[in-house]
Design a protein around this motif. Structure first.
Motif, mmCIF file in Angstrom:
data_model
loop_
_atom_site.group_PDB
_atom_site.id
_atom_site.type_symbol
_atom_site.label_atom_id
_atom_site.label_comp_id
_atom_site.label_asym_id
_atom_site.label_seq_id
_atom_site.Cartn_x
_atom_site.Cartn_y
_atom_site.Cartn_z
ATOM 1 N N MET A 261 26.813 48.458 37.737
ATOM 2 C CA MET A 261 26.931 48.735 36.333
ATOM 3 C C MET A 261 27.662 50.014 36.040
ATOM 4 S SD MET A 261 25.983 46.999 33.620
ATOM 5 C CE MET A 261 25.589 46.923 32.012
ATOM 6 N N LEU A 262 27.180 51.180 36.853
ATOM 7 C CA LEU A 262 27.762 52.304 36.550
ATOM 8 C C LEU A 262 29.405 52.383 37.150
ATOM 9 C CD1 LEU A 262 27.512 55.226 36.027
ATOM 10 C CD2 LEU A 262 26.797 55.736 38.403
ATOM 11 N N ARG A 263 29.700 51.770 38.148
ATOM 12 C CA ARG A 263 31.076 51.507 38.732
ATOM 13 C C ARG A 263 31.746 50.943 37.462
ATOM 14 N NH1 ARG A 263 31.911 47.567 43.964
ATOM 15 N NH2 ARG A 263 33.828 48.580 44.373
ATOM 16 N N TYR A 264 31.489 49.806 36.705
ATOM 17 C CA TYR A 264 32.143 49.086 35.837
ATOM 18 C C TYR A 264 32.280 50.232 34.509
ATOM 19 C CZ TYR A 264 33.382 46.202 31.631
ATOM 20 O OH TYR A 264 33.720 45.828 30.322
ATOM 21 N N THR A 265 31.304 50.980 34.243
ATOM 22 C CA THR A 265 31.535 51.809 33.148
ATOM 23 C C THR A 265 32.359 52.971 33.478
ATOM 24 O OG1 THR A 265 29.273 51.523 32.473
ATOM 25 C CG2 THR A 265 30.027 53.448 31.816
ATOM 26 N N LEU A 266 32.597 53.521 34.868
ATOM 27 C CA LEU A 266 33.376 54.596 34.902
ATOM 28 C C LEU A 266 34.632 53.900 35.431
ATOM 29 C CD1 LEU A 266 31.250 56.296 37.917
ATOM 30 C CD2 LEU A 266 31.841 57.151 35.779
ATOM 31 N N LYS A 267 34.874 52.673 35.766
ATOM 32 C CA LYS A 267 36.341 52.197 35.626
ATOM 33 C C LYS A 267 36.808 52.080 34.297
ATOM 34 C CE LYS A 267 36.369 49.609 40.257
ATOM 35 N NZ LYS A 267 36.602 48.639 40.806
ATOM 36 N N ARG A 268 36.144 51.491 33.338
ATOM 37 C CA ARG A 268 36.511 51.446 32.043
ATOM 38 C C ARG A 268 36.700 52.829 31.327
ATOM 39 N NH1 ARG A 268 34.231 47.669 27.209
ATOM 40 N NH2 ARG A 268 35.982 48.107 25.848
ATOM 41 N N LEU A 269 35.757 53.851 31.538
ATOM 42 C CA LEU A 269 36.113 55.126 31.129
ATOM 43 C C LEU A 269 37.668 55.606 31.728
ATOM 44 C CD1 LEU A 269 35.071 57.734 29.586
ATOM 45 C CD2 LEU A 269 34.171 58.420 31.527
ATOM 46 N N LEU B 54 39.412 44.299 34.579
ATOM 47 C CA LEU B 54 37.906 44.731 35.073
ATOM 48 C C LEU B 54 36.802 43.310 35.092
ATOM 49 C CD1 LEU B 54 37.164 48.094 33.706
ATOM 50 C CD2 LEU B 54 37.839 47.513 36.019
ATOM 51 N N ARG B 55 37.859 42.212 35.014
ATOM 52 C CA ARG B 55 37.000 40.785 34.740
ATOM 53 C C ARG B 55 35.908 40.742 36.094
ATOM 54 N NH1 ARG B 55 38.623 36.541 31.978
ATOM 55 N NH2 ARG B 55 40.751 37.274 31.918
ATOM 56 N N LYS B 56 36.268 40.806 37.168
ATOM 57 C CA LYS B 56 35.394 40.703 38.205
ATOM 58 C C LYS B 56 34.473 41.623 38.272
ATOM 59 C CE LYS B 56 39.013 38.847 41.531
ATOM 60 N NZ LYS B 56 39.615 39.076 42.782
ATOM 61 N N GLU B 57 34.519 42.838 37.817
ATOM 62 C CA GLU B 57 33.811 43.944 37.769
ATOM 63 C C GLU B 57 32.611 43.749 36.719
ATOM 64 O OE1 GLU B 57 32.262 46.806 39.800
ATOM 65 O OE2 GLU B 57 34.059 46.324 40.095
ATOM 66 N N ARG B 58 33.144 43.008 35.820
ATOM 67 C CA ARG B 58 32.210 42.519 34.840
ATOM 68 C C ARG B 58 31.339 41.578 34.970
ATOM 69 N NH1 ARG B 58 36.017 42.225 31.124
ATOM 70 N NH2 ARG B 58 36.389 40.101 31.350
ATOM 71 N N ASP B 59 31.717 40.636 35.811
ATOM 72 C CA ASP B 59 30.995 39.458 36.526
ATOM 73 C C ASP B 59 29.869 39.827 37.021
ATOM 74 O OD1 ASP B 59 32.495 37.735 34.674
ATOM 75 O OD2 ASP B 59 34.058 37.184 36.490
ATOM 76 N N VAL C 167 25.951 39.736 36.544
ATOM 77 C CA VAL C 167 24.949 38.969 37.763
ATOM 78 C C VAL C 167 23.554 40.128 37.861
ATOM 79 C CG1 VAL C 167 24.679 38.390 40.201
ATOM 80 C CG2 VAL C 167 26.414 37.514 38.650
ATOM 81 N N GLN C 168 23.945 41.321 37.939
ATOM 82 C CA GLN C 168 22.996 42.124 38.126
ATOM 83 C C GLN C 168 21.987 42.234 36.759
ATOM 84 O OE1 GLN C 168 24.832 45.913 38.870
ATOM 85 N NE2 GLN C 168 25.157 45.603 40.824
ATOM 86 N N VAL C 169 22.661 42.145 35.713
ATOM 87 C CA VAL C 169 21.673 42.257 34.353
ATOM 88 C C VAL C 169 20.690 40.805 34.416
ATOM 89 C CG1 VAL C 169 21.805 41.941 32.116
ATOM 90 C CG2 VAL C 169 23.229 43.744 33.297
ATOM 91 N N VAL C 170 21.209 39.772 34.829
ATOM 92 C CA VAL C 170 20.585 38.348 34.888
ATOM 93 C C VAL C 170 19.532 38.548 35.880
ATOM 94 C CG1 VAL C 170 20.660 36.124 35.532
ATOM 95 C CG2 VAL C 170 22.556 37.091 33.718
ATOM 96 N N GLN C 171 19.740 39.221 36.961
ATOM 97 C CA GLN C 171 18.682 39.329 38.110
ATOM 98 C C GLN C 171 17.546 40.060 37.696
ATOM 99 O OE1 GLN C 171 21.117 40.629 41.412
ATOM 100 N NE2 GLN C 171 21.601 38.646 42.068
ATOM 101 N N ARG C 172 18.063 41.464 37.030
ATOM 102 C CA ARG C 172 16.859 42.080 36.356
ATOM 103 C C ARG C 172 16.090 41.482 35.351
ATOM 104 N NH1 ARG C 172 20.352 47.429 35.090
ATOM 105 N NH2 ARG C 172 20.908 47.868 37.323
#
Length: 96
Positions: free
Chosen positions: A1-9, A56-61, A65-70
């Motif tokens: 999740m942090l990875r996606y946020t940093l890439k988006r930033l 970032l489509r793959k990163e968002r997916d 998945v991580q959010v659903v698992q949590r």
């Protein structure tokens, strides 16, 4: 999740630098009065949103998945706690 946020930033900052450069050169208008900074930020946001959506489509997916698992793990924990409370309550009623 942090990875996606940093890439988006990072995409936003890249767009900010490009837009600032294009405004400085005169390709884009400078804005009205003192609104130059706000104009650059808004234009950067407008440009970075669709770029992030596509790139970032793959990163968002992966993040979803991580959010659903949590969420599934938390639901399982809540269900386990409920069943534990029910068994303790049943035991207390049978003793009384």
């Amino acid at each position: 999740m942090l990875r996606y946020t940093l890439k988006r930033l990072g995409i936003f900052v890249g767009c900010l630098v490009v837009v600032w450069g294009l405004v400085y050169v005169g390709v884009f208008p400078r804005g009205l009065g003192d609104s130059n900074g706000m104009w650059i930020i808004l234009l950067s946001l407008l440009l970075s949103a669709p770029i992030s959506f596509v790139v970032l489509r793959k990163e968002r997916d992966r993040a979803s998945v991580q959010v659903v698992q949590r969420v599934d793990r938390m639901k399982a924990d809540l269900e386990a706690n409920r069943s534990q409370e029910d068994s303790v309550d049943e035991a207390a009623r049978t003793q009384a």
